[in-house]
Scaffold this motif. Structure first.
Motif, PDB file in Angstrom:
ATOM      1  N   ASN A 156       9.807 -38.912  30.237  1.00 14.24           N
ATOM      2  CA  ASN A 156      10.832 -38.162  30.960  1.00 14.24           C
ATOM      3  C   ASN A 156      11.677 -37.340  29.995  1.00 14.24           C
ATOM      4  N   ASP A 157      11.740 -36.036  30.231  1.00 17.13           N
ATOM      5  CA  ASP A 157      12.471 -35.149  29.324  1.00 17.13           C
ATOM      6  C   ASP A 157      13.963 -35.456  29.294  1.00 17.13           C
ATOM      7  N   GLU A 158      14.547 -35.762  30.459  1.00 15.87           N
ATOM      8  CA  GLU A 158      15.978 -36.048  30.500  1.00 15.87           C
ATOM      9  C   GLU A 158      16.291 -37.342  29.758  1.00 15.87           C
ATOM     10  N   GLN A 195      15.082 -44.655  37.230  1.00 15.27           N
ATOM     11  CA  GLN A 195      14.227 -43.572  37.673  1.00 15.27           C
ATOM     12  C   GLN A 195      12.867 -44.132  38.080  1.00 15.27           C
ATOM     13  N   GLU A 208       8.383 -41.715  25.354  1.00 23.04           N
ATOM     14  CA  GLU A 208       9.019 -41.486  26.656  1.00 23.04           C
ATOM     15  C   GLU A 208       8.303 -40.339  27.380  1.00 23.04           C
ATOM     16  N   GLN A 265       9.846 -43.698  36.947  1.00 22.11           N
ATOM     17  CA  GLN A 265       8.985 -44.228  35.880  1.00 22.11           C
ATOM     18  C   GLN A 265       9.540 -45.511  35.274  1.00 22.11           C
ATOM     19  N   ARG A 307       7.404 -37.649  22.774  1.00 23.06           N
ATOM     20  CA  ARG A 307       7.145 -37.483  24.192  1.00 23.06           C
ATOM     21  C   ARG A 307       5.690 -37.799  24.496  1.00 23.06           C
TER      22      ARG A 307
END
Length: 309
Positions: free
Chosen positions: A136-138, A219, A134, A221, A161
């Motif tokens: 995106n951190d969230e 989102q 992924e 992405q 990540r």
């Protein structure tokens, strides 16, 4: 090789939703249940809160997933369609395993998302182990919260990540790792404007006003990237060659059938051993995924036999 379209026979969502059982699994769903014109229980599928409550109930009832949630604005996936991808992938892996679905397969989910949907279904149905990548951190934080809320999942699902913008496999697949398959639901729009136009069409089709929140979310992405799904999948194909010995089957959804000829040309130029297209259907919605491998039949069989021991 192409399979015929249709909801997979092992898919748990063949029949109408059992709202009595679903409300027991998630009492919050009760507030959103209403009667259809035919008198059947249903929800307002244009309401994002109702769809989220339904998903939470489906995952709790059918897959024993507790406390599933996603942050506002993130993609809320249609569970039956996501399950179909997993079941068809299981059939693909079985072809190299004497017709038996492997129970110890390792799968890389490219873009695991805040919902973590593919690992949740795949581990419950087949005991597979997943690595989810992924950017995106969230989204990573949300997926990790789901894993931690369900004892035992932390031993079956790990998250990584993607730190390199534009990379897909590079930096995620480590040296000496082997995956039986990769799965991917790529961003299919080629720009923010195209994604916005698509959302507007869906608003009109659902009869929603301009300020209404869409039920599916997403989102940037998750929905679009420069060049759309063709560019994303082309990069995936090109990167896959470097990991030819570490992955048995690379797979990805392809939302538009018109994109297939160009992708097939890229696959041919990359020198893959075999390409498979699997057609799927959920109601009137048609979808498909393509799979490719750099291993020949004998190599796939030897790998499956070794993994089974």
């Amino acid at each position: 090789m192409t399979t015929k379209p249709g909801l997979h026979p092992r898919n748990r969502h063949q029949n109408r939703y059992d709202f009595t059982a679903l409300q027991q699994a998630n009492p919050e769903l009760t507030a959103f249940v209403r009667r259809s014109p035919a008198g059947e229980p249903t929800i307002d599928f244009a309401d994002p809160l109702a769809v989220k409550a339904l998903n939470r109930a489906l995952l709790a009832h059918h897959y024993q997933v507790k406390n599933w949630d996603i942050p506002d604005g993130f993609l809320c996936p249609p569970v039956p369609g996501r399950a179909d991808y997993i079941h068809h992938l299981a059939d693909l892996l079985a072809q190299s395993n004497d017709g038996e679905i492997p129970r110890n397969a390792t799968v890389l989910d490219i873009g695991v998302g805040a919902n973590c949907i593919y690992p949740l279904i795949g581990h419950h149905e087949y005991g597979w182990r997943f690595t989810g990548s992924e950017v995106n951190d969230e989204a990573l934080k949300s997926a990790n919260a789901i894993i931690l809320a369900n004892p035992g999942l932390n031993k079956a699902i790990r998250l990584r990540r993607q730190k390199t913008p534009g990379a897909i496999l590079n930096g995620i697949i480590h040296k000496n790792e082997f995956y039986d398959a990769t799965i991917c639901n790529p961003p299919f729009h080629d720009s923010q404007a195209t994604a916005a136009a698509s959302s507007e069409r869906k608003r009109r089709n659902l009869g929603l006003n301009d300020n209404a929140q869409l039920n599916f979310g997403g989102q940037q992405q998750e929905l679009w990237c420069e060049g759309g799904e063709v560019a994303f999948i082309t990069t995936l194909i090109e990167e896959s060659k470097a990991f030819a010995r570490q992955v048995m089957w690379f797979t990805t959804l392809v939302s538009k059938g018109d994109n297939l000829p160009g992708l097939y040309r890229v696959l041919q130029q990359t020198g893959v051993e075999k390409v498979v297209k699997v057609e799927m259907a959920q109601g009137q919605k048609q979808s498909r995924f393509i799979a490719w491998t750099f291993h020949n039949d004998a190599q796939r069989s030897r790998r499956a036999s070794s993994a089974a021991r």
